[in-house]
Design an enzyme around this catalytic site. Structure first.
Site, PDB file in Angstrom:
ATOM      1  N   ASN A   1     -10.102  -0.554   0.607  1.00 11.47           N
ATOM      2  CA  ASN A   1      -8.645  -0.398   0.544  1.00 11.47           C
ATOM      3  C   ASN A   1      -8.147  -0.789  -0.850  1.00 11.47           C
ATOM      4  O   ASN A   1      -8.227  -1.953  -1.225  1.00 11.47           O
ATOM      5  CB  ASN A   1      -8.029  -1.294   1.625  1.00 11.47           C
ATOM      6  CG  ASN A   1      -6.516  -1.227   1.668  1.00 11.47           C
ATOM      7  OD1 ASN A   1      -5.874  -0.627   0.813  1.00 11.47           O
ATOM      8  ND2 ASN A   1      -5.949  -1.878   2.669  1.00 11.47           N
TER       9      ASN A   1
ATOM     10  N   CYS B   1       0.821  -1.222   0.000  1.00 10.14           N
ATOM     11  CA  CYS B   1       0.000   0.000   0.000  1.00 10.14           C
ATOM     12  C   CYS B   1       0.855   1.272   0.000  1.00 10.14           C
ATOM     13  O   CYS B   1       0.368   2.343  -0.344  1.00 10.14           O
ATOM     14  CB  CYS B   1      -0.931   0.015   1.203  1.00 10.14           C
ATOM     15  SG  CYS B   1      -1.969  -1.447   1.280  1.00 10.14           S
TER      16      CYS B   1
ATOM     17  N   HIS C   1      -3.797   6.711   4.205  1.00 10.35           N
ATOM     18  CA  HIS C   1      -4.183   5.463   3.550  1.00 10.35           C
ATOM     19  C   HIS C   1      -5.586   5.077   4.028  1.00 10.35           C
ATOM     20  O   HIS C   1      -5.915   5.241   5.201  1.00 10.35           O
ATOM     21  CB  HIS C   1      -3.171   4.368   3.897  1.00 10.35           C
ATOM     22  CG  HIS C   1      -3.474   3.085   3.222  1.00 10.35           C
ATOM     23  ND1 HIS C   1      -3.640   3.004   1.865  1.00 10.35           N
ATOM     24  CD2 HIS C   1      -3.668   1.837   3.703  1.00 10.35           C
ATOM     25  CE1 HIS C   1      -3.926   1.756   1.537  1.00 10.35           C
ATOM     26  NE2 HIS C   1      -3.948   1.030   2.637  1.00 10.35           N
TER      27      HIS C   1
HETATM   28  C1  COA Z   1      -9.896  -6.450   9.896  1.00 13.04           C
HETATM   29  C2  COA Z   1     -10.571  -5.556  10.919  1.00 13.04           C
HETATM   30  C3  COA Z   1     -11.639  -4.714  10.265  1.00 13.04           C
HETATM   31  C4  COA Z   1     -11.209  -6.415  11.977  1.00 13.04           C
HETATM   32  O1  COA Z   1     -11.744  -5.601  12.990  1.00 13.04           O
HETATM   33  P1  COA Z   1     -11.545  -6.006  14.528  1.00 13.04           P
HETATM   34  O2  COA Z   1     -12.292  -5.031  15.302  1.00 13.04           O
HETATM   35  O3  COA Z   1     -10.066  -6.090  14.744  1.00 13.04           O
HETATM   36  O4  COA Z   1     -12.255  -7.380  14.553  1.00 13.04           O
HETATM   37  P2  COA Z   1     -11.705  -8.784  15.098  1.00 13.04           P
HETATM   38  O5  COA Z   1     -10.611  -9.283  14.224  1.00 13.04           O
HETATM   39  O6  COA Z   1     -11.426  -8.615  16.540  1.00 13.04           O
HETATM   40  O7  COA Z   1     -12.956  -9.673  14.893  1.00 13.04           O
HETATM   41  C5  COA Z   1     -14.070  -9.529  15.713  1.00 13.04           C
HETATM   42  C6  COA Z   1     -15.048 -10.640  15.392  1.00 13.04           C
HETATM   43  O8  COA Z   1     -15.694 -10.326  14.153  1.00 13.04           O
HETATM   44  C7  COA Z   1     -15.642 -11.446  13.306  1.00 13.04           C
HETATM   45  N1  COA Z   1     -15.577 -10.987  11.938  1.00 13.04           N
HETATM   46  C8  COA Z   1     -14.472 -10.779  11.186  1.00 13.04           C
HETATM   47  N2  COA Z   1     -14.829 -10.354   9.967  1.00 13.04           N
HETATM   48  C9  COA Z   1     -16.174 -10.286   9.965  1.00 13.04           C
HETATM   49  C10 COA Z   1     -17.135  -9.922   9.000  1.00 13.04           C
HETATM   50  N3  COA Z   1     -16.776  -9.511   7.762  1.00 13.04           N
HETATM   51  N4  COA Z   1     -18.433  -9.966   9.316  1.00 13.04           N
HETATM   52  C11 COA Z   1     -18.830 -10.345  10.534  1.00 13.04           C
HETATM   53  N5  COA Z   1     -17.963 -10.725  11.503  1.00 13.04           N
HETATM   54  C12 COA Z   1     -16.651 -10.691  11.207  1.00 13.04           C
HETATM   55  C13 COA Z   1     -14.403 -12.193  13.720  1.00 13.04           C
HETATM   56  O9  COA Z   1     -14.512 -13.540  13.319  1.00 13.04           O
HETATM   57  C14 COA Z   1     -14.419 -12.018  15.205  1.00 13.04           C
HETATM   58  O10 COA Z   1     -15.312 -12.954  15.753  1.00 13.04           O
HETATM   59  P3  COA Z   1     -14.944 -13.714  17.129  1.00 13.04           P
HETATM   60  O11 COA Z   1     -14.832 -12.610  18.128  1.00 13.04           O
HETATM   61  O12 COA Z   1     -16.120 -14.604  17.311  1.00 13.04           O
HETATM   62  O13 COA Z   1     -13.652 -14.388  16.848  1.00 13.04           O
HETATM   63  C15 COA Z   1      -9.525  -4.618  11.568  1.00 13.04           C
HETATM   64  O14 COA Z   1      -8.698  -5.351  12.422  1.00 13.04           O
HETATM   65  C16 COA Z   1      -8.658  -3.894  10.586  1.00 13.04           C
HETATM   66  O15 COA Z   1      -9.128  -3.047   9.835  1.00 13.04           O
HETATM   67  N6  COA Z   1      -7.344  -4.152  10.607  1.00 13.04           N
HETATM   68  C17 COA Z   1      -6.410  -3.464   9.758  1.00 13.04           C
HETATM   69  C18 COA Z   1      -6.604  -3.840   8.350  1.00 13.04           C
HETATM   70  C19 COA Z   1      -5.685  -3.106   7.467  1.00 13.04           C
HETATM   71  O16 COA Z   1      -5.419  -1.973   7.664  1.00 13.04           O
HETATM   72  N7  COA Z   1      -5.206  -3.798   6.462  1.00 13.04           N
HETATM   73  C20 COA Z   1      -4.444  -3.305   5.420  1.00 13.04           C
HETATM   74  C21 COA Z   1      -3.281  -2.556   5.831  1.00 13.04           C
HETATM   75  S1  COA Z   1      -2.659  -1.874   4.400  1.00 13.04           S
END
Ligand code: COA
Length: 331
Positions: A288, A116, A258
């Protein structure tokens, strides 16, 4: 001898018309519009048609920027494409764009792989190329077809990404007042390389029946870990780019972080001293788009009149590697 400076001559974009909404995704995986909206801020993303590759959308963004810059493709000395979703491992997507633009003259072309952060890495590289006298007009593109490397059965990643391409023409000037690139700051830390990656398709794990069956040609991410480092490094990067440009973050006219997650953008905004209305957000429309994100943001901000000639804009990016990069540009 006169010193060379670098000006941004024009910016352009290509956004594929096909839209995939959160409601469409509800029918594909176990997710809801409510979860995606509250956890990420994303409402929809654009996806290329199956027959389209990264070089196709990169070429369309190139045509847009060439038209806006009012120069011919024959005036280019180099094409640089930042992408992690190239048409193929080789040749570079930049060479394929050269072919698609039907450029007859000799120039040089190559890709940048910095995830990215690729576009901002590109600004740093192209600035050095122009300042050293190697070239006068460079086409820099950030283009991604993330949809082609997405596991559409994995709800933890498939809701996050989208496709798009942005382009910029950077040109030599000897007039210091026209200088656009006020600072660039780059960083990387490979100890995080296994938190966001595509395992197969390279020399470590070439394509096989097993890699296809196990979906190893698609993105794997440890979201929570990425989130934490992203906020820290993006804040550091914004401050560093402003310090190198000799300004305070509050002197910026616009901050284009970003666009991976609205919660990351808000967390960065709170930690960087800047008014919320000066933070650019389009993650709700596109998700993204990796290396295409910051250049599409800048191009849209210009087209929407949010910035004008003389405005100071800070781009901040963060991605796999991990890599991070920031720059302050004056339009
Ligand atoms: C990926 C992201 C949105 C997840 O959000 P989060 O608040 O960290 O969520 P978690 O990973 O703790 O997941 C919470 C729960 O939601 C669930 N979940 C994940 N994706 C889901 C979806 N699309 N729909 C519903 N539930 C979902 C998970 O399975 C988890 O369930 P559990 O608690 O029963 O295990 C977040 O971590 C994020 O944006 N990270 C950075 C991503 C990024 O910047 N990437 C690129 C960098 S260039």
């Amino acid at each position: 001898m006169k010193e060379n400076y670098v000006k941004i001559t024009a910016t352009g974009t290509y956004i594929p018309p096909k839209i995939l909404t959160n409601f469409n995704l509800e029918k594909m995986v176990d997710t809801t519009d409510e979860w995606i909206t509250t956890r990420t801020g994303i409402k929809e993303r654009h996806i290329v048609e199956e027959t389209f590759s990264t070089s196709d959308i990169a070429t369309l963004a190139a045509k847009d920027v060439l038209q806006k810059a009012n120069i011919s493709a024959e005036d280019l000395d180099a094409i640089v494409v930042a992408t992690i979703t190239p048409d193929m491992l080789f040749p570079s997507t930049a060479c394929i764009v050269q072919k698609k633009l039907n450029i007859q003259k000799e120039l040089f072309a190559f890709d940048i792989s910095a995830a990215c952060s690729g576009f901002v890495y590109g600004i740093a590289i192209v600035t050095s190329m122009i300042k050293s006298g190697l070239c006068n007009n460079v086409l820099l593109i950030g283009a991604e077809t993330m949809s082609k490397f997405t596991n559409w059965k994995d709800r933890t990643t498939c809701v996050l990404f989208g496709d798009g391409a942005g382009a910029m023409i950077l040109s030599k000037t000897e007039d210091k007042n026209e200088n656009s690139i006020l600072s660039v700051f780059l960083g990387a830390d490979g100890k995080y390389s296994d938190l966001l990656y595509i395992p197969a398709g390279g020399s470590r794990m070439p394509a096989s029946e097993k890699t296809v069956k196990e979906n190893l040609h698609t993105i794997i991410m440890s979201g929570k870990e990425v989130f934490k480092v992203a906020v820290t490094k993006m804040v550091e990067s914004a401050k560093k780019a402003c310090e190198l440009a000799g300004i305070k973050t509050k002197d910026l006219d616009l901050l284009i972080p970003h666009q991976a997650n609205l919660r990351i953008i808000n967390a960065v905004g709170e930690r960087v001293e800047i008014e919320p209305e000066k933070i650019f957000v389009n993650v709700q429309k596109y998700g993204n788009m990796s290396s295409a994100t910051t250049i599409i943001g800048l191009s849209e901000a210009i087209d929407e009149g949010r910035v004008k000639k003389g405005s100071k804009v800070c781009l901040i990016s963060f991605g796999a590697g991990f890599t991070w990069a920031s720059c302050v540009v004056r339009l």
